[in-house]
Design a protein around this motif. Structure first.
Motif, PDB file in Angstrom:
ATOM      1  N   UNK A  30       0.761  -1.190  -0.022  1.00 57.68           N
ATOM      2  CA  UNK A  30      -0.212  -0.098  -0.028  1.00 57.68           C
ATOM      3  C   UNK A  30       0.874   1.498  -0.096  1.00 57.68           C
ATOM      4  N   UNK A  31       2.254   1.145   0.699  1.00 57.83           N
ATOM      5  CA  UNK A  31       2.862   2.271   0.551  1.00 57.83           C
ATOM      6  C   UNK A  31       3.134   2.998  -0.932  1.00 57.83           C
ATOM      7  N   UNK A  32       3.192   2.041  -1.833  1.00 59.81           N
ATOM      8  CA  UNK A  32       3.231   2.663  -3.211  1.00 59.81           C
ATOM      9  C   UNK A  32       2.274   3.820  -3.501  1.00 59.81           C
ATOM     10  N   UNK A  33       1.195   3.743  -3.029  1.00 64.17           N
ATOM     11  CA  UNK A  33       0.298   4.841  -3.194  1.00 64.17           C
ATOM     12  C   UNK A  33       0.891   6.160  -2.789  1.00 64.17           C
ATOM     13  N   UNK A  34       1.318   6.130  -1.730  1.00 60.80           N
ATOM     14  CA  UNK A  34       2.037   7.433  -1.104  1.00 60.80           C
ATOM     15  C   UNK A  34       3.226   8.084  -2.188  1.00 60.80           C
ATOM     16  N   UNK A  35       4.019   7.164  -2.771  1.00 59.56           N
ATOM     17  CA  UNK A  35       4.903   7.362  -3.776  1.00 59.56           C
ATOM     18  C   UNK A  35       4.240   8.046  -5.155  1.00 59.56           C
TER      19      UNK A  35
END
Length: 340
Positions: A30-35
């Motif tokens: 899910x951290x891909x979303x922030x990037x």
């Protein structure tokens, strides 16, 4: 240009993946979303919410039984296995033209190509809104916008009509292309992900109303291994309407841009009225999959070449995994797209 995103796409949090005989953490975090949102902000794009188009555009490409499977399988399987964390196949059906079983374990093996697309308790919400995000961005094109960006997650280009795989469940770029076609457009899909868009190819392989093009690492040495060769050109009415441009592993900007020039010539000859870009950022030199050596400025050159076609461009997010340059790569690409 606007970006489209729905917060429910963060809910899919897969843990499982098999690699070299080991269980490792799935890279679609899910951290891909922030990037990716960092890249959107860096490019100065406003973000709008996705709107719900319902099931019909999804069912235009995927069968009702597959959609039902994706929506219900976790709850159905958990009723049998109370301590279930994720739905992952323990076997894969060797062929698909067989008896279709409605037993949950059998369906898991039928509807997966590999073990990299586990389904958790909240995965369906992310899968559904990832597709709705692509459809909402398509609406921006239909409203007269020259370009739009769909932050779709999970990705879609490895999803077949009835099979998940490669972190993908619904073929978002294909769904958007079919939706645009139904509204009078003549779409060309160009897949710039480091991996071949095998699901997209399979869905449109016998059709001549959507052109499919994929630039990727030669699958003789790279996932998905069993599709993506230059000899795969379509069949039936679709013969000549599928183009694969496999590149040697490690190819950098100039080699990539040469392949892109070939792809765009085919799009011109097809007479496309809109381009759907399956926007993988994993061709970057620092991506964990280490397939190609495209630089951050190289993504601006790719976007510039596509934009120079003068056609509306719908960009649908595909791969690109956690590394410091992920957001910068997206910003480089989006900043070179027409902003009107």
């Amino acid at each position: 240009m606007k970006a489209v995103f729905d917060e429910r796409q963060r809910l899919h949090d897969p843990q499982f993946r098999l690699a070299d005989g080991k269980v490792v953490q799935n890279p679609d975090r899910p951290a891909r979303v922030d990037e990716l949102l960092r890249g959107v902000g860096q490019a100065g794009l406003p973000v709008v919410a996705a709107t719900d188009h319902g099931m019909a555009p999804l069912a235009a490409l995927h069968t009702p039984r597959y959609l039902t499977y994706l929506r219900t399988i976790h709850a159905r399987r958990k009723a049998v296995v109370p301590d279930l964390a994720e739905v992952v196949p323990g076997r894969i059906a060797p062929v698909r033209d067989v008896h279709y079983s409605y037993e949950s374990e059998a369906q898991i093996g039928y509807h997966n190509t590999d073990t990299s697309a586990p389904i958790g308790e909240n995965s369906w919400a992310s899968i559904y809104w990832s597709a709705q995000t692509a459809l909402t961005a398509a609406d921006l094109i239909l409203s007269g916008q020259h370009s739009a960006y769909a932050l779709s997650r999970p990705s879609g280009h490895h999803a077949y009509r009835e099979m998940s795989g490669g972190f993908c469940f619904l073929n978002n770029s294909g769904i958007a292309a079919e939706y645009l076609r139904s509204k009078g457009h003549r779409p060309a899909i160009i897949d710039i992900d480091v991996h071949h868009g095998n699901g997209t190819q399979a869905i449109f392989y016998d059709r001549d109303d959507v052109l499919t093009v994929s630039i990727h690492v030669d699958p003789a040495h790279f996932y998905p291994f069993y599709a993506g060769g230059a000899q795969e050109c379509g069949e039936g009415r679709g013969l000549g309407y599928n183009l694969n441009l496999p590149l040697p592993r490690g190819s950098a900007d100039d080699v990539y841009l040469s392949g892109l020039d070939d792809a765009l010539q085919h799009i011109t000859a097809f007479g496309a009225s809109v381009i759907v870009v399956a926007l993988g950022l994993d061709a970057h030199e620092n991506d964990p999959f280490k397939g190609l050596q495209v630089t951050t400025p190289g993504f601006a050159r790719i976007a510039g070449a596509i934009a120079a076609m003068g056609l509306p461009v719908l960009n649908v997010q595909e791969g690109g995994y956690m590394q410091p340059s992920l957001g910068d790569n997206l910003a480089s690409y989006l900043s070179a797209m027409p902003q009107g």
